[in-house]
Motif scaffolding. Structure first.
Motif, PDB file in Angstrom:
ATOM      1  N   ARG A 218       0.831  -1.210   0.000  1.00 17.25           N
ATOM      2  CA  ARG A 218       0.000   0.000   0.000  1.00 17.25           C
ATOM      3  C   ARG A 218       0.869   1.266   0.000  1.00 17.25           C
ATOM      4  O   ARG A 218       0.522   2.260  -0.644  1.00 17.25           O
ATOM      5  N   ALA A 219       1.995   1.205   0.704  1.00 17.48           N
ATOM      6  CA  ALA A 219       2.888   2.367   0.715  1.00 17.48           C
ATOM      7  C   ALA A 219       3.486   2.600  -0.663  1.00 17.48           C
ATOM      8  O   ALA A 219       3.579   3.746  -1.131  1.00 17.48           O
ATOM      9  N   TYR A 220       3.905   1.523  -1.335  1.00 23.04           N
ATOM     10  CA  TYR A 220       4.436   1.653  -2.691  1.00 23.04           C
ATOM     11  C   TYR A 220       3.353   2.187  -3.638  1.00 23.04           C
ATOM     12  O   TYR A 220       3.625   3.044  -4.489  1.00 23.04           O
ATOM     13  N   ALA A 221       2.144   1.669  -3.522  1.00 20.66           N
ATOM     14  CA  ALA A 221       1.064   2.124  -4.403  1.00 20.66           C
ATOM     15  C   ALA A 221       0.812   3.613  -4.239  1.00 20.66           C
ATOM     16  O   ALA A 221       0.462   4.312  -5.203  1.00 20.66           O
ATOM     17  N   ALA A 222       1.011   4.124  -3.019  1.00 19.83           N
ATOM     18  CA  ALA A 222       0.771   5.543  -2.763  1.00 19.83           C
ATOM     19  C   ALA A 222       1.722   6.445  -3.514  1.00 19.83           C
ATOM     20  O   ALA A 222       1.408   7.621  -3.758  1.00 19.83           O
ATOM     21  N   VAL A 223       2.914   5.930  -3.905  1.00 24.58           N
ATOM     22  CA  VAL A 223       3.844   6.736  -4.700  1.00 24.58           C
ATOM     23  C   VAL A 223       3.836   6.294  -6.166  1.00 24.58           C
ATOM     24  O   VAL A 223       4.756   6.577  -6.917  1.00 24.58           O
ATOM     25  N   GLY A 224       2.769   5.578  -6.559  1.00 26.27           N
ATOM     26  CA  GLY A 224       2.584   5.239  -7.964  1.00 26.27           C
ATOM     27  C   GLY A 224       3.197   3.935  -8.402  1.00 26.27           C
ATOM     28  O   GLY A 224       3.391   3.712  -9.599  1.00 26.27           O
ATOM     29  N   VAL A 225       3.464   3.017  -7.447  1.00 30.36           N
ATOM     30  CA  VAL A 225       4.073   1.723  -7.788  1.00 30.36           C
ATOM     31  C   VAL A 225       3.217   0.604  -7.191  1.00 30.36           C
ATOM     32  O   VAL A 225       3.548   0.045  -6.133  1.00 30.36           O
ATOM     33  N   PRO A 226       2.087   0.270  -7.831  1.00 28.27           N
ATOM     34  CA  PRO A 226       1.202  -0.748  -7.263  1.00 28.27           C
ATOM     35  C   PRO A 226       1.638  -2.189  -7.527  1.00 28.27           C
ATOM     36  O   PRO A 226       1.241  -3.102  -6.794  1.00 28.27           O
ATOM     37  N   ALA A 227       2.427  -2.439  -8.562  1.00 38.41           N
ATOM     38  CA  ALA A 227       2.822  -3.811  -8.911  1.00 38.41           C
ATOM     39  C   ALA A 227       3.902  -4.312  -7.969  1.00 38.41           C
ATOM     40  O   ALA A 227       4.741  -3.537  -7.505  1.00 38.41           O
ATOM     41  N   TYR A 228       3.882  -5.621  -7.681  1.00 36.95           N
ATOM     42  CA  TYR A 228       4.887  -6.155  -6.769  1.00 36.95           C
ATOM     43  C   TYR A 228       5.167  -7.622  -7.046  1.00 36.95           C
ATOM     44  O   TYR A 228       4.347  -8.347  -7.606  1.00 36.95           O
ATOM     45  N   CYS A 243      -4.448 -11.787  -1.197  1.00 43.08           N
ATOM     46  CA  CYS A 243      -3.932 -10.493  -0.770  1.00 43.08           C
ATOM     47  C   CYS A 243      -3.920  -9.508  -1.940  1.00 43.08           C
ATOM     48  O   CYS A 243      -4.287  -8.338  -1.779  1.00 43.08           O
ATOM     49  N   PHE A 244      -3.518  -9.977  -3.114  1.00 46.58           N
ATOM     50  CA  PHE A 244      -3.508  -9.109  -4.292  1.00 46.58           C
ATOM     51  C   PHE A 244      -4.907  -8.574  -4.578  1.00 46.58           C
ATOM     52  O   PHE A 244      -5.092  -7.376  -4.830  1.00 46.58           O
ATOM     53  N   ARG A 245      -5.903  -9.457  -4.526  1.00 43.37           N
ATOM     54  CA  ARG A 245      -7.275  -9.022  -4.797  1.00 43.37           C
ATOM     55  C   ARG A 245      -7.742  -8.010  -3.760  1.00 43.37           C
ATOM     56  O   ARG A 245      -8.391  -7.017  -4.099  1.00 43.37           O
ATOM     57  N   ALA A 246      -7.430  -8.266  -2.484  1.00 37.28           N
ATOM     58  CA  ALA A 246      -7.862  -7.346  -1.431  1.00 37.28           C
ATOM     59  C   ALA A 246      -7.231  -5.968  -1.619  1.00 37.28           C
ATOM     60  O   ALA A 246      -7.908  -4.938  -1.490  1.00 37.28           O
ATOM     61  N   LEU A 247      -5.937  -5.946  -1.941  1.00 37.61           N
ATOM     62  CA  LEU A 247      -5.258  -4.668  -2.152  1.00 37.61           C
ATOM     63  C   LEU A 247      -5.791  -3.972  -3.402  1.00 37.61           C
ATOM     64  O   LEU A 247      -6.037  -2.761  -3.401  1.00 37.61           O
ATOM     65  N   ARG A 248      -5.980  -4.733  -4.471  1.00 35.02           N
ATOM     66  CA  ARG A 248      -6.477  -4.151  -5.724  1.00 35.02           C
ATOM     67  C   ARG A 248      -7.877  -3.572  -5.558  1.00 35.02           C
ATOM     68  O   ARG A 248      -8.202  -2.499  -6.089  1.00 35.02           O
ATOM     69  N   ASP A 249      -8.728  -4.292  -4.810  1.00 30.27           N
ATOM     70  CA  ASP A 249     -10.131  -3.896  -4.685  1.00 30.27           C
ATOM     71  C   ASP A 249     -10.382  -2.928  -3.539  1.00 30.27           C
ATOM     72  O   ASP A 249     -11.532  -2.522  -3.312  1.00 30.27           O
ATOM     73  N   ASP A 251     -10.160  -3.595  -0.378  1.00 30.29           N
ATOM     74  CA  ASP A 251     -10.786  -4.292   0.744  1.00 30.29           C
ATOM     75  C   ASP A 251      -9.801  -4.277   1.913  1.00 30.29           C
ATOM     76  O   ASP A 251      -9.074  -5.245   2.163  1.00 30.29           O
ATOM     77  N   ASP A 252      -9.784  -3.172   2.647  1.00 27.57           N
ATOM     78  CA  ASP A 252      -8.798  -2.985   3.699  1.00 27.57           C
ATOM     79  C   ASP A 252      -8.955  -3.994   4.826  1.00 27.57           C
ATOM     80  O   ASP A 252      -7.961  -4.430   5.426  1.00 27.57           O
ATOM     81  N   ALA A 253     -10.179  -4.383   5.118  1.00 28.22           N
ATOM     82  CA  ALA A 253     -10.397  -5.335   6.208  1.00 28.22           C
ATOM     83  C   ALA A 253      -9.758  -6.682   5.880  1.00 28.22           C
ATOM     84  O   ALA A 253      -9.073  -7.283   6.717  1.00 28.22           O
ATOM     85  N   ALA A 254      -9.976  -7.152   4.657  1.00 30.69           N
ATOM     86  CA  ALA A 254      -9.389  -8.441   4.252  1.00 30.69           C
ATOM     87  C   ALA A 254      -7.875  -8.347   4.184  1.00 30.69           C
ATOM     88  O   ALA A 254      -7.158  -9.257   4.624  1.00 30.69           O
ATOM     89  N   ALA A 255      -7.366  -7.241   3.628  1.00 33.79           N
ATOM     90  CA  ALA A 255      -5.916  -7.070   3.537  1.00 33.79           C
ATOM     91  C   ALA A 255      -5.296  -7.027   4.930  1.00 33.79           C
ATOM     92  O   ALA A 255      -4.262  -7.659   5.179  1.00 33.79           O
ATOM     93  N   ASP A 256      -5.934  -6.314   5.854  1.00 30.60           N
ATOM     94  CA  ASP A 256      -5.386  -6.207   7.205  1.00 30.60           C
ATOM     95  C   ASP A 256      -5.376  -7.560   7.914  1.00 30.60           C
ATOM     96  O   ASP A 256      -4.431  -7.868   8.655  1.00 30.60           O
ATOM     97  N   ARG A 257      -6.412  -8.368   7.713  1.00 33.68           N
ATOM     98  CA  ARG A 257      -6.438  -9.702   8.336  1.00 33.68           C
ATOM     99  C   ARG A 257      -5.264 -10.543   7.853  1.00 33.68           C
ATOM    100  O   ARG A 257      -4.583 -11.205   8.650  1.00 33.68           O
ATOM    101  N   LEU A 258      -5.015 -10.518   6.544  1.00 39.82           N
ATOM    102  CA  LEU A 258      -3.906 -11.293   5.995  1.00 39.82           C
ATOM    103  C   LEU A 258      -2.560 -10.754   6.460  1.00 39.82           C
ATOM    104  O   LEU A 258      -1.659 -11.517   6.815  1.00 39.82           O
ATOM    105  N   LEU A 259      -2.428  -9.444   6.473  1.00 44.69           N
ATOM    106  CA  LEU A 259      -1.159  -8.848   6.900  1.00 44.69           C
ATOM    107  C   LEU A 259      -0.894  -9.120   8.380  1.00 44.69           C
ATOM    108  O   LEU A 259       0.204  -9.525   8.770  1.00 44.69           O
TER     109      LEU A 259
END
Length: 329
Positions: A218-228, A243-249, A251-259
């Motif tokens: 999410r930090a990388y995406a904020a500076v224009g680098v979403p791919a990883y 995780c990719f789907r949650a970040l792309r969509d 879905d902060d709740a799902a991403a946070d659970r996985l992280l």
């Protein structure tokens, strides 16, 4: 052998299109290299393992590109014959469904030897790993890429980590090389990375190559680098894709659970021992019954206590995405 700049530019343009499409579709896969217990390359096991890794590509659940014989694939431990076999097999299994980007490295002369092998094997592009051992000035980092670019028509992605870190001015210079199409960043210096993205021409590719990149996605995406890139994809594509789907969509709740429940504990375990960024990935793949074998020295496989903790972390991650447990009957 010499190539026209026009031909180089056309090949690079096609590779950029395929890579950009793939980077928007899914994670970038860095497969493990299968070894026998005695350390010998196990090509048949690698073929079976990689087929499973890429079974869903192309599509939303599949990786966007595959990077054989890179850091996770223990490039630093492969000889040239083994490297050729790994890249050829990857090209065969990928079968044109997604781009194959092979790793090259060491000094520019050795990198060119690997680059020519990768080109003969049918790779679509090259990831230029950091050079060996010495610190180097910016002029030298730029010249390193120029030398490699002169010897192959394959598009090049520079990888900055360790002793390689480009300034914005140097980024502009390497972007002028017709076949240098992108940059993988492993430093996680977001101030510097933002300056690099602003210095790059339109269409230049960037992706997050931090260890366990999902943590900082999410930090990388904020500076224009979403791919990883995703090392987790090498042993648990279900978790990596969720995780990719949650970040792309968003879905902060799902991403946070996985992280919180999988990625952070995995990183904390990874940070205990040098080399665990690869060793734990291989150990997790073995826990899932994937035919990857041990790591080669100088890396070491995790001991019983760390292996048991890894199994618990992996169970938690698989539970989160509904994929069952390692010890399920």
């Amino acid at each position: 052998m010499r190539f026209s700049m026009e031909t180089e530019g056309m090949e690079a343009e096609g590779a950029v299109r395929r890579l950009r499409d793939g980077m928007a579709r899914g994670v970038l896969s860095f497969p493990l290299t299968s070894l026998r217990d005695d350390g010998a390359l196990d090509l048949e096991s690698y073929r079976a393992y990689l087929a499973g890794q890429l079974a869903s590509a192309p599509g939303a659940a599949g990786p966007g590109a595959v990077f054989p014989a890179c850091g996770t694939g223990e490039f630093f431990s492969l000889d040239e014959d083994e490297y050729r076999a790994v890249v050829e097999t990857t090209v065969e299994i990928a079968d044109g469904r997604l781009p194959v980007v092979a790793g090259v490295g060491y000094g520019w002369a050795q990198a060119l030897r690997f680059a020519r092998i990768a080109q003969e094997a049918g790779a679509d592009a090259l990831l230029v790993l950091p050079h060996y051992l010495v610190e180097a000035p910016q002029d030298g980092l730029v010249e390193q890429l120029r030398r490699i670019a002169r010897g192959t028509t394959l598009p090049l992605i520079a990888y900055q980590r360790g002793q390689v870190a480009f300034t914005p001015r140097s980024l502009g210079r390497i972007a002028e090389i017709p076949t240098v199409v992108g940059l993988k960043d492993g430093h996680s210096d977001l101030d510097r990375l933002q300056r690099l993205t602003l210095a790059a021409p339109d269409g230049f590719l960037f992706f997050n190559g931090a260890a366990t990149a999902e943590i900082q996605a999410r930090a990388y995406a904020a500076v224009g680098v979403p791919a990883y890139s995703s090392a987790v994809h090498a042993f648990a594509p279900e978790i990596a894709n969720a995780c990719f789907r949650a970040l792309r969509d968003g879905d902060d709740a799902a991403a946070d659970r996985l992280l919180r429940n999988f990625y952070v504990p995995l990183v904390e375990l990874r940070d205990r021992v040098p080399g665990y960024a690869v060793s734990l990935v291989k150990a997790a793949a073995r826990l899932r019954g994937l035919p990857v074998g041990p790591v080669r020295a100088p890396l070491v496989d995790p001991g019983p206590a760390d292996l048991a903790e890894l199994a618990r972390i992996l169970d938690d991650g698989l539970d989160l995405v509904g994929a069952g447990r390692l010890r399920a009957a």
